[in-house]
Design an enzyme around this catalytic site. Structure first.
Site, PDB file in Angstrom:
ATOM      1  N   LYS A  12       0.829  -1.220   0.000  1.00 57.24           N
ATOM      2  CA  LYS A  12       0.000   0.000   0.000  1.00 57.24           C
ATOM      3  C   LYS A  12       0.859   1.264   0.000  1.00 57.24           C
ATOM      4  CE  LYS A  12      -2.689   0.362   3.590  1.00 57.24           C
ATOM      5  NZ  LYS A  12      -2.818   1.529   4.446  1.00 57.24           N
ATOM      6  N   ARG A  68     -11.629   2.855   8.759  1.00 52.17           N
ATOM      7  CA  ARG A  68     -11.224   1.502   9.132  1.00 52.17           C
ATOM      8  C   ARG A  68     -12.381   0.735   9.767  1.00 52.17           C
ATOM      9  NH1 ARG A  68      -5.189   0.495  11.471  1.00 52.17           N
ATOM     10  NH2 ARG A  68      -4.646   1.917   9.823  1.00 52.17           N
ATOM     11  N   ARG A  82      12.371 -11.038   7.008  1.00 55.76           N
ATOM     12  CA  ARG A  82      13.401 -10.188   7.610  1.00 55.76           C
ATOM     13  C   ARG A  82      14.011 -10.857   8.845  1.00 55.76           C
ATOM     14  NH1 ARG A  82      12.011  -4.117   9.305  1.00 55.76           N
ATOM     15  NH2 ARG A  82      10.383  -5.224  10.447  1.00 55.76           N
ATOM     16  N   ARG A 127      12.413 -10.178  14.605  1.00 55.66           N
ATOM     17  CA  ARG A 127      11.741  -9.267  15.533  1.00 55.66           C
ATOM     18  C   ARG A 127      10.376  -9.851  15.869  1.00 55.66           C
ATOM     19  NH1 ARG A 127      13.050  -3.904  12.357  1.00 55.66           N
ATOM     20  NH2 ARG A 127      15.238  -3.854  12.853  1.00 55.66           N
ATOM     21  N   ARG A 157      -1.761 -10.064  13.062  1.00 52.23           N
ATOM     22  CA  ARG A 157      -1.992  -8.730  12.486  1.00 52.23           C
ATOM     23  C   ARG A 157      -2.915  -8.827  11.266  1.00 52.23           C
ATOM     24  NH1 ARG A 157       3.847  -6.659  11.365  1.00 52.23           N
ATOM     25  NH2 ARG A 157       2.874  -4.842  10.415  1.00 52.23           N
TER      26      ARG A 157
HETATM   27  P1  ADP Z   1      -1.004  -0.158  11.302  1.00 51.08           P
HETATM   28  O1  ADP Z   1      -0.930  -0.700   9.909  1.00 51.08           O
HETATM   29  O2  ADP Z   1       0.006  -0.730  12.225  1.00 51.08           O
HETATM   30  O3  ADP Z   1      -2.384  -0.192  11.853  1.00 51.08           O
HETATM   31  P2  ADP Z   1      -1.143   2.755  10.891  1.00 51.08           P
HETATM   32  O4  ADP Z   1       0.024   3.638  10.649  1.00 51.08           O
HETATM   33  O5  ADP Z   1      -2.180   2.736   9.815  1.00 51.08           O
HETATM   34  O6  ADP Z   1      -0.498   1.338  11.153  1.00 51.08           O
HETATM   35  O7  ADP Z   1      -1.860   3.162  12.239  1.00 51.08           O
HETATM   36  C1  ADP Z   1      -1.196   3.133  13.463  1.00 51.08           C
HETATM   37  C2  ADP Z   1      -2.217   2.990  14.586  1.00 51.08           C
HETATM   38  O8  ADP Z   1      -3.056   4.152  14.616  1.00 51.08           O
HETATM   39  C3  ADP Z   1      -3.175   1.836  14.432  1.00 51.08           C
HETATM   40  O9  ADP Z   1      -2.660   0.638  14.912  1.00 51.08           O
HETATM   41  C4  ADP Z   1      -4.377   2.321  15.224  1.00 51.08           C
HETATM   42  O10 ADP Z   1      -4.193   2.157  16.612  1.00 51.08           O
HETATM   43  C5  ADP Z   1      -4.397   3.802  14.917  1.00 51.08           C
HETATM   44  N1  ADP Z   1      -5.270   4.119  13.751  1.00 51.08           N
HETATM   45  C6  ADP Z   1      -4.874   4.519  12.512  1.00 51.08           C
HETATM   46  N2  ADP Z   1      -5.928   4.728  11.709  1.00 51.08           N
HETATM   47  C7  ADP Z   1      -7.027   4.461  12.450  1.00 51.08           C
HETATM   48  C8  ADP Z   1      -8.433   4.478  12.195  1.00 51.08           C
HETATM   49  N3  ADP Z   1      -8.927   4.814  11.000  1.00 51.08           N
HETATM   50  N4  ADP Z   1      -9.255   4.128  13.203  1.00 51.08           N
HETATM   51  C9  ADP Z   1      -8.792   3.796  14.411  1.00 51.08           C
HETATM   52  N5  ADP Z   1      -7.491   3.750  14.729  1.00 51.08           N
HETATM   53  C10 ADP Z   1      -6.601   4.078  13.768  1.00 51.08           C
END
Ligand code: ADP
Length: 227
Positions: free
Chosen positions: A19, A93, A127, A160, A171
């Site tokens: 992405k 999300r 990794r 890791r 995940r």
């Molecule tokens: P990841 O792919 O690890 O979820 P992101 O950079 O997209 O990484 O987001 C980091 C964190 O921020 C998420 O794990 C979540 O806790 C929060 N977050 C991001 N976008 C949203 C969203 N749309 N709704 C709720 N929480 C969010």
């Protein structure tokens, strides 16, 4: 001059689906503004804003930010971009977020990167590191001479916590559970464009061709070979 309507797009895809790479190419070729909820939250955390401090307490526990907080934050940013084409990343999300977004603006298209979980697992678990030196190996692109062993010291390599197969599976499952309803929400509205494949470079030309029907390529060089 043809006046095109402004593009309101969302990109969705599990961690490791490419992405980030695809978003960067969309930005480069089509000059859209990229709004990432993760980046915005990290920025707020770094600046220790009220939202940032609140967000940190959720993120540290591996939880999603409550819908009303992230929605308010994102809608506020979106307001400042009403003159531009934009691409949302990481938001919405949940279905509640998608509904709140719908009330404020009309989404044109949702680009869904549909990469098999098995492919992603191989990518993310490739990794390996040598903890003492920080040397990083990738089994696909830069493997160690002997599997599991550091080239220089001969010491064992480790993964890791985040890169371990069990963690990666968790995940991916979490992503699936959270976002399937959102994909379904957009599918029902006829907005979902899924791009399936195992390699970003093979998926990209299809996304490029699709977006070209909506926006001109603004990158200077090599539009014939859109990398
Ligand atoms: P990841 O792919 O690890 O979820 P992101 O950079 O997209 O990484 O987001 C980091 C964190 O921020 C998420 O794990 C979540 O806790 C929060 N977050 C991001 N976008 C949203 C969203 N749309 N709704 C709720 N929480 C969010």
């Amino acid at each position: 001059m043809v006046v095109r309507p402004l593009l309101r797009a969302v990109i969705m895809g599990p961690p490791g689906s490419g992405k980030g790479t695809v978003s960067a190419r969309i930005i480069k070729h089509f000059g859209v503004k990229h709004l990432s909820s993760g980046d915005l939250l990290r920025d707020n955390m770094q600046k220790k804003t009220e939202v940032g401090i609140l967000a940190k307490s959720y993120i540290d526990q591996g939880q999603l930010i409550p819908d009303h907080i992230i929605t308010q934050l994102m809608l506020n940013e979106i307001k400042g971009l009403d003159q531009y084409n934009w691409l949302l990343d990481g938001f919405p999300r949940t279905v509640a977020q998608a509904e709140a977004l719908d009330k404020e603006c009309h989404i044109d298209t949702v680009i869904d990167l549909d990469v098999p979980f098995e492919t992603i697992k191989c990518r993310l678990t490739a990794r390996w590191i040598h903890p003492a030196s920080g040397r990083v190996y990738n089994l696909e692109f830069s493997p160690p001479k002997v599997q599991g062993i550091d080239d220089i010291t001969g010491e064992p390599l480790v993964q890791r916590e985040d890169d371990k197969p069990e963690t990666v599976s968790k995940r991916l499952q979490a992503y699936d559970a959270q976002t399937k309803p959102v994909l379904e929400y957009y599918r029902k509205k006829g907005l979902l464009k899924s791009f399936s494949g195992t390699e970003t470079n093979k998926i990209w030309p299809h996304i490029y061709a699709f977006l070209q029907t909506k926006l001109p390529d603004v990158s200077q060089k090599d539009a014939a070979n859109p990398r």
